[in-house]
Design a protein around this motif. Sequence first.
Motif, PDB file in Angstrom:
ATOM      1  N   PHE A   6      10.045  53.673 -28.313  1.00 49.20           N
ATOM      2  CA  PHE A   6      11.333  54.226 -28.544  1.00 49.20           C
ATOM      3  C   PHE A   6      12.451  54.523 -27.624  1.00 49.20           C
ATOM      4  O   PHE A   6      13.048  55.553 -27.353  1.00 49.20           O
ATOM      5  CB  PHE A   6      11.071  55.588 -29.180  1.00 49.20           C
ATOM      6  N   PRO A   7      12.481  53.337 -26.697  1.00 49.09           N
ATOM      7  CA  PRO A   7      13.577  53.412 -25.749  1.00 49.09           C
ATOM      8  C   PRO A   7      14.753  53.666 -26.252  1.00 49.09           C
ATOM      9  O   PRO A   7      15.756  54.001 -26.131  1.00 49.09           O
ATOM     10  CB  PRO A   7      13.502  52.212 -25.378  1.00 49.09           C
ATOM     11  N   ARG A   8      15.005  52.878 -27.483  1.00 45.75           N
ATOM     12  CA  ARG A   8      16.170  52.822 -28.513  1.00 45.75           C
ATOM     13  C   ARG A   8      15.583  52.723 -29.737  1.00 45.75           C
ATOM     14  O   ARG A   8      14.555  52.440 -30.089  1.00 45.75           O
ATOM     15  CB  ARG A   8      17.390  51.802 -28.207  1.00 45.75           C
ATOM     16  N   ILE A   9      16.625  52.965 -30.706  1.00 46.12           N
ATOM     17  CA  ILE A   9      16.148  53.142 -32.126  1.00 46.12           C
ATOM     18  C   ILE A   9      15.685  51.606 -32.594  1.00 46.12           C
ATOM     19  O   ILE A   9      14.364  51.577 -33.084  1.00 46.12           O
ATOM     20  CB  ILE A   9      17.471  53.266 -33.050  1.00 46.12           C
ATOM     21  N   ASN A  10      16.137  50.597 -32.183  1.00 50.07           N
ATOM     22  CA  ASN A  10      15.684  49.292 -32.508  1.00 50.07           C
ATOM     23  C   ASN A  10      15.079  48.486 -31.533  1.00 50.07           C
ATOM     24  O   ASN A  10      15.002  47.389 -31.511  1.00 50.07           O
ATOM     25  CB  ASN A  10      16.718  48.451 -33.252  1.00 50.07           C
ATOM     26  N   GLU A  11      14.756  49.103 -30.453  1.00 52.61           N
ATOM     27  CA  GLU A  11      13.897  48.367 -29.382  1.00 52.61           C
ATOM     28  C   GLU A  11      12.555  48.950 -29.075  1.00 52.61           C
ATOM     29  O   GLU A  11      12.193  50.227 -29.563  1.00 52.61           O
ATOM     30  CB  GLU A  11      14.611  48.646 -28.153  1.00 52.61           C
ATOM     31  N   MET A  12      11.874  48.135 -28.266  1.00 55.21           N
ATOM     32  CA  MET A  12      10.594  48.622 -27.775  1.00 55.21           C
ATOM     33  C   MET A  12      10.245  47.802 -26.524  1.00 55.21           C
ATOM     34  O   MET A  12      10.906  46.932 -26.313  1.00 55.21           O
ATOM     35  CB  MET A  12       9.395  48.415 -28.667  1.00 55.21           C
ATOM     36  N   LYS A  13       9.562  48.522 -25.547  1.00 59.61           N
ATOM     37  CA  LYS A  13       9.330  47.664 -24.272  1.00 59.61           C
ATOM     38  C   LYS A  13       7.785  47.885 -23.978  1.00 59.61           C
ATOM     39  O   LYS A  13       7.278  49.075 -24.051  1.00 59.61           O
ATOM     40  CB  LYS A  13      10.224  48.749 -23.095  1.00 59.61           C
ATOM     41  N   VAL A  14       7.124  46.798 -23.571  1.00 61.14           N
ATOM     42  CA  VAL A  14       5.978  46.874 -22.925  1.00 61.14           C
ATOM     43  C   VAL A  14       5.823  47.439 -21.732  1.00 61.14           C
ATOM     44  O   VAL A  14       6.519  47.037 -20.597  1.00 61.14           O
ATOM     45  CB  VAL A  14       5.197  45.283 -22.940  1.00 61.14           C
ATOM     46  N   ILE A  15       5.176  48.499 -21.510  1.00 62.89           N
ATOM     47  CA  ILE A  15       5.249  49.092 -19.942  1.00 62.89           C
ATOM     48  C   ILE A  15       3.900  48.725 -19.246  1.00 62.89           C
ATOM     49  O   ILE A  15       3.901  49.109 -18.065  1.00 62.89           O
ATOM     50  CB  ILE A  15       5.363  50.607 -20.095  1.00 62.89           C
ATOM     51  N   PHE A  16       2.983  48.122 -19.705  1.00 57.51           N
ATOM     52  CA  PHE A  16       1.638  47.823 -18.964  1.00 57.51           C
ATOM     53  C   PHE A  16       0.993  47.058 -20.049  1.00 57.51           C
ATOM     54  O   PHE A  16       0.870  47.128 -21.210  1.00 57.51           O
ATOM     55  CB  PHE A  16       0.605  48.890 -18.694  1.00 57.51           C
ATOM     56  N   GLU A  17       0.220  45.775 -19.302  1.00 53.30           N
ATOM     57  CA  GLU A  17      -0.542  44.692 -19.922  1.00 53.30           C
ATOM     58  C   GLU A  17      -1.619  44.405 -19.133  1.00 53.30           C
ATOM     59  O   GLU A  17      -1.359  44.124 -17.852  1.00 53.30           O
ATOM     60  CB  GLU A  17       0.195  43.552 -20.433  1.00 53.30           C
ATOM     61  N   CYS A  18      -2.789  44.130 -19.535  1.00 53.45           N
ATOM     62  CA  CYS A  18      -3.791  43.574 -18.729  1.00 53.45           C
ATOM     63  C   CYS A  18      -4.679  42.918 -19.612  1.00 53.45           C
ATOM     64  O   CYS A  18      -4.692  43.146 -20.803  1.00 53.45           O
ATOM     65  CB  CYS A  18      -4.533  44.514 -17.787  1.00 53.45           C
ATOM     66  N   LYS A  19      -5.770  41.996 -19.314  1.00 55.34           N
ATOM     67  CA  LYS A  19      -6.646  41.532 -19.836  1.00 55.34           C
ATOM     68  C   LYS A  19      -8.169  42.203 -19.876  1.00 55.34           C
ATOM     69  O   LYS A  19      -8.200  43.232 -18.791  1.00 55.34           O
ATOM     70  CB  LYS A  19      -6.935  40.044 -19.005  1.00 55.34           C
ATOM     71  N   ARG A  20      -8.985  41.972 -20.366  1.00 58.67           N
ATOM     72  CA  ARG A  20     -10.181  42.604 -20.478  1.00 58.67           C
ATOM     73  C   ARG A  20     -10.836  42.685 -18.997  1.00 58.67           C
ATOM     74  O   ARG A  20     -11.384  43.820 -18.501  1.00 58.67           O
ATOM     75  CB  ARG A  20     -11.193  42.310 -21.702  1.00 58.67           C
ATOM     76  N   GLU A  21     -10.875  41.357 -18.693  1.00 51.74           N
ATOM     77  CA  GLU A  21     -11.609  41.525 -17.369  1.00 51.74           C
ATOM     78  C   GLU A  21     -10.861  42.347 -16.208  1.00 51.74           C
ATOM     79  O   GLU A  21     -11.348  42.452 -15.044  1.00 51.74           O
ATOM     80  CB  GLU A  21     -11.688  40.075 -16.848  1.00 51.74           C
ATOM     81  N   GLU A  22      -9.639  42.639 -16.448  1.00 52.95           N
ATOM     82  CA  GLU A  22      -8.985  43.433 -15.394  1.00 52.95           C
ATOM     83  C   GLU A  22      -8.814  44.945 -15.757  1.00 52.95           C
ATOM     84  O   GLU A  22      -8.328  45.787 -15.117  1.00 52.95           O
ATOM     85  CB  GLU A  22      -7.363  43.086 -15.481  1.00 52.95           C
ATOM     86  N   LEU A  23      -9.680  45.270 -16.832  1.00 52.06           N
ATOM     87  CA  LEU A  23      -9.642  46.547 -17.379  1.00 52.06           C
ATOM     88  C   LEU A  23     -10.015  47.724 -16.489  1.00 52.06           C
ATOM     89  O   LEU A  23      -9.627  48.688 -16.072  1.00 52.06           O
ATOM     90  CB  LEU A  23     -10.569  46.872 -18.618  1.00 52.06           C
ATOM     91  N   LYS A  24     -11.287  47.566 -15.832  1.00 46.98           N
ATOM     92  CA  LYS A  24     -11.870  48.184 -14.976  1.00 46.98           C
ATOM     93  C   LYS A  24     -10.961  48.793 -13.641  1.00 46.98           C
ATOM     94  O   LYS A  24     -10.647  49.904 -13.252  1.00 46.98           O
ATOM     95  CB  LYS A  24     -13.077  48.100 -14.208  1.00 46.98           C
ATOM     96  N   GLU A  25     -10.189  47.735 -13.024  1.00 47.73           N
ATOM     97  CA  GLU A  25      -9.688  47.845 -11.872  1.00 47.73           C
ATOM     98  C   GLU A  25      -8.410  48.397 -12.213  1.00 47.73           C
ATOM     99  O   GLU A  25      -7.564  49.035 -11.418  1.00 47.73           O
ATOM    100  CB  GLU A  25      -9.267  46.529 -11.138  1.00 47.73           C
ATOM    101  N   ASN A  26      -7.793  48.493 -13.389  1.00 49.18           N
ATOM    102  CA  ASN A  26      -6.530  48.999 -13.887  1.00 49.18           C
ATOM    103  C   ASN A  26      -6.815  50.191 -14.605  1.00 49.18           C
ATOM    104  O   ASN A  26      -5.894  50.877 -15.161  1.00 49.18           O
ATOM    105  CB  ASN A  26      -5.798  47.906 -14.876  1.00 49.18           C
TER     106      ASN A  26
END
Length: 270
Positions: free
Chosen positions: A227-247
């Motif tokens: 909900f950054p704006r009514i008609n918007e969205m923003k990915v604020i974090f992304e990782c893969k399964r193998e990166e899950l522990k470190e992140n």
Amino acid sequence: MGKVTPEEIADKLAKEVLENQKAKRIKVRTLIGHFDYEKRTEENATRITQLLADRNILLNPSIMKLGETWQLKLDDRVYLSENKEENRIIETENIEIESYDYKSDKWFDDILTKHFRTEKEVENKFILPLLNRLNYSDDDRFDGMTINVANGSRSSVLEVDFALSNTENENLEGQILLVVEAKKEDRLYKQVELDKAQKQVKSYAIWLSCRFGLVTDSKTLQIIDLFPRINEMKVIFECKREELKENFGTIYNLISKKSLTKYYEKLNEN
């Protein structure tokens, strides 16, 4: 003198919030009365929510009918607040992971070789253990929550895989902290499917008065500001399964029960 329109009423409420520069606390009954509705219905709850959102005013918690019942009583109070830039940021500093050494948790290593055959297995064997490590209890989790959205003769029912709250915090009663959208393993490998999942979780945002979403197929994990704006969205974090522990520390800071409780408490103070 003509009857005041719902748009004009929404303008007035929005102006009050903007001029006071802080959240306006109001009973559900009073809010509905402002719009000259005699009783609460799915249609007028939808209308009020949309009108305020169109004016960049957040309504927390949601006044919608969630599941089969109204989550808020008419005498419960909600907060109307401006969707300010500073309110779109989760304060992630100094959030301590309570008595949990995730670096020694074998689950993060074990899931690296797992194959989840269905969406249900992704939910039960990946998402639920992850939510548990983010300190959400079974009581905090609403599985398969439906949202009844009505607009005149048109109506639709949305279903959320998981809606998370803090059932121990009376100040946030009824507030959805996080919504989770599950997909079958490897489904999000294709950009078209990822886009579809993002739009699906975005569709819950206004009606649930929920800012943050988690989308995952167990291989890919995205945290989204819905909900950054009514008609918007923003990915604020992304990782893969193998990166899950470190992140995991970052993920905990962003969407743990503790972090999002702190976020919404601060939001209602503004």
